[in-house]
Design an enzyme around this catalytic site. Structure first.
Site, mmCIF file in Angstrom:
data_model
loop_
_atom_site.group_PDB
_atom_site.id
_atom_site.type_symbol
_atom_site.label_atom_id
_atom_site.label_comp_id
_atom_site.label_asym_id
_atom_site.label_seq_id
_atom_site.Cartn_x
_atom_site.Cartn_y
_atom_site.Cartn_z
ATOM 1 N N LYS A 77 0.804 -1.221 0.000
ATOM 2 C CA LYS A 77 0.000 0.000 0.000
ATOM 3 C C LYS A 77 0.841 1.277 0.000
ATOM 4 O O LYS A 77 0.348 2.343 -0.382
ATOM 5 C CB LYS A 77 -0.940 0.001 1.216
ATOM 6 C CG LYS A 77 -2.081 -1.001 1.130
ATOM 7 C CD LYS A 77 -3.005 -0.684 -0.033
ATOM 8 C CE LYS A 77 -4.220 -1.581 -0.108
ATOM 9 N NZ LYS A 77 -5.245 -1.280 0.885
ATOM 10 N N ASP A 102 -7.981 -0.172 7.138
ATOM 11 C CA ASP A 102 -7.987 -1.415 7.910
ATOM 12 C C ASP A 102 -6.591 -1.720 8.433
ATOM 13 O O ASP A 102 -6.390 -2.718 9.105
ATOM 14 C CB ASP A 102 -8.465 -2.582 7.036
ATOM 15 C CG ASP A 102 -9.981 -2.723 7.034
ATOM 16 O OD1 ASP A 102 -10.582 -2.528 8.102
ATOM 17 O OD2 ASP A 102 -10.549 -3.018 5.975
#
Length: 374
Positions: A77, A102
């Site tokens: 990410k 998350d």
């Protein structure tokens, strides 16, 4: 029996309906690669081979793109977050950055914000593990625990950003919020350019099937657009993998409209536990994904064992529950009698070369340790 489900999505040609400004962002396949290469800490991540597991499961080659050491954050990410944060910090007066996560996306946004000297605030779902919260805080962000699930955290982050005049760097898109998720998606092209270099544009070895895990769908949509649009590669089959209990993309494809999951969202694959898909990602995925697959937590556990405690001769890969989900999808496909039709459709056999991605390091050490001991 472990719960599974699948949808075959036969392709008639890749032609997603994207706004002109979004196409401009997504069709620049080299900008993020050049940006990331300019960073002092940039290193290409390895493409490793699980030869013993490939033989055990009856295929030719099984390759893993290992993101567990990416920029020291341990997750894929960081590529999307850094590219987006840099773009908007360079082109707008950004006093602060806000996001919901998350786990890995929030840590990545916090890391990228700190590199630019910008304060960051990260909202997390109420069920977020303490270790994931601490990892985000260690990057300098203020963490706010939401009153609800991931979708609730996204709404709270968007409201906070409006009220405080912060820049919302969110990887999920909705009707009037497309540019930021598009830049995040384009950030992942760095990984795909690396794979293209490592495999001679996915031809050496010739990749036959890629299993990509999905939360809201931003990274899988980057894989699809890079292969289908940039390389004009239509022969590689791409399988989108989600947790059985958090199936927002699968349900949206089944219902032919953007849909929030009606299932429990109870899964160990926390990084994939999203209630509603990104509208931008969904448009791309429905046009370019060949099959949508649901896997159980049991499948994820099997996969982390093969990565963290490999078969003789295979390399050790540090993988969390979400990171191992692509491999879990592959293993479910070749080992589950109920997925025989899917395996046949993908033409997986003794000559097949399969690619999966370990998208994250271990993010909840207590959980992973307990699962490996089962």
């Amino acid at each position: 029996m472990s719960a599974t489900g699948y949808l075959i999505n036969k392709q008639a040609g890749y032609s997603p309906q994207l706004a002109d400004n979004v196409q401009t962002i997504l069709n620049d396949f080299n900008a993020s690669f050049k940006f990331h290469q300019s960073l002092a800490s940039y290193r290409s991540t390895p493409l490793v081979e699980l030869a013993t597991l490939a033989k055990k499961t009856g295929i030719n080659r099984l390759l893993v793109k290992d993101e567990s050491q990416r920029f020291g954050t341990g997750a894929l990410k960081i590529l999307g977050a850094t590219f987006a944060v840099n773009h908007f910090a360079e082109n707008e007066d950004v006093i602060g950055i806000c996001t919901a996560t998350d786990g890995n996306h929030g840590r990545a946004v916090a890391w990228a914000s700190r590199q630019r000297g910008i304060k960051s605030v990260v909202f997390v779902p109420v069920y977020t593990a303490k270790s994931r919260i601490e990892a985000i805080e260690d990057e300098g962000a203020k963490v706010i625990v939401s009153k609800g699930d991931y979708d609730t955290a996204v709404s709270e982050a968007a409201y906070f950003a409006r009220e405080k005049n912060f820049k919302l760097i969110q990887d999920t898109a909705w009707s009037n919020y497309m540019d930021v998720p598009a830049y995040i998606t384009a950030g992942y092209y760095t990984q795909l350019n690396e794979i293209a270099q490592q495999t001679n544009n996915f031809t050496s070895p010739r990749i036959d099937v890629i299993f990509v895990q999905a939360g809201v769908g931003s990274w899988p949509s980057a894989v699809v657009h890079f292969l289908r649009k940039n390389l004009d590669n239509q022969h590689i089959k791409i399988v989108c993998v989600e947790p059985y209990e958090s199936d927002c993309i699968y349900e949206s494809i089944r219902r032919k409209s953007l849909t929030t999951t009606a299932k429990s969202q109870k899964t160990i694959m926390a990084g994939l536990n999203c209630g509603t898909p990104s509208a931008l990602a969904l448009e791309i995925l429905k046009e370019g994904i060949d099959a949508f697959l649901l896997i159980s937590d049991k499948h994820s556990i099997d996969a982390i064992k093969y990565l963290n405690a490999p078969l003789p001769g295979d390399p050790y890969v540090v993988a969390g529950e979400s990171g191992a989900a692509g491999l879990a999808g592959y293993l479910a496909t070749v080992n589950s009698h109920g997925l025989a039709e899917l395996k046949n459709y993908l033409a997986i056999g003794s000559e097949s070369n399969i690619l999966v991605v370990n998208s994250e390091n271990i993010t909840d050490p207590l959980l992973t340790s307990s699962l490996l001991e089962e």
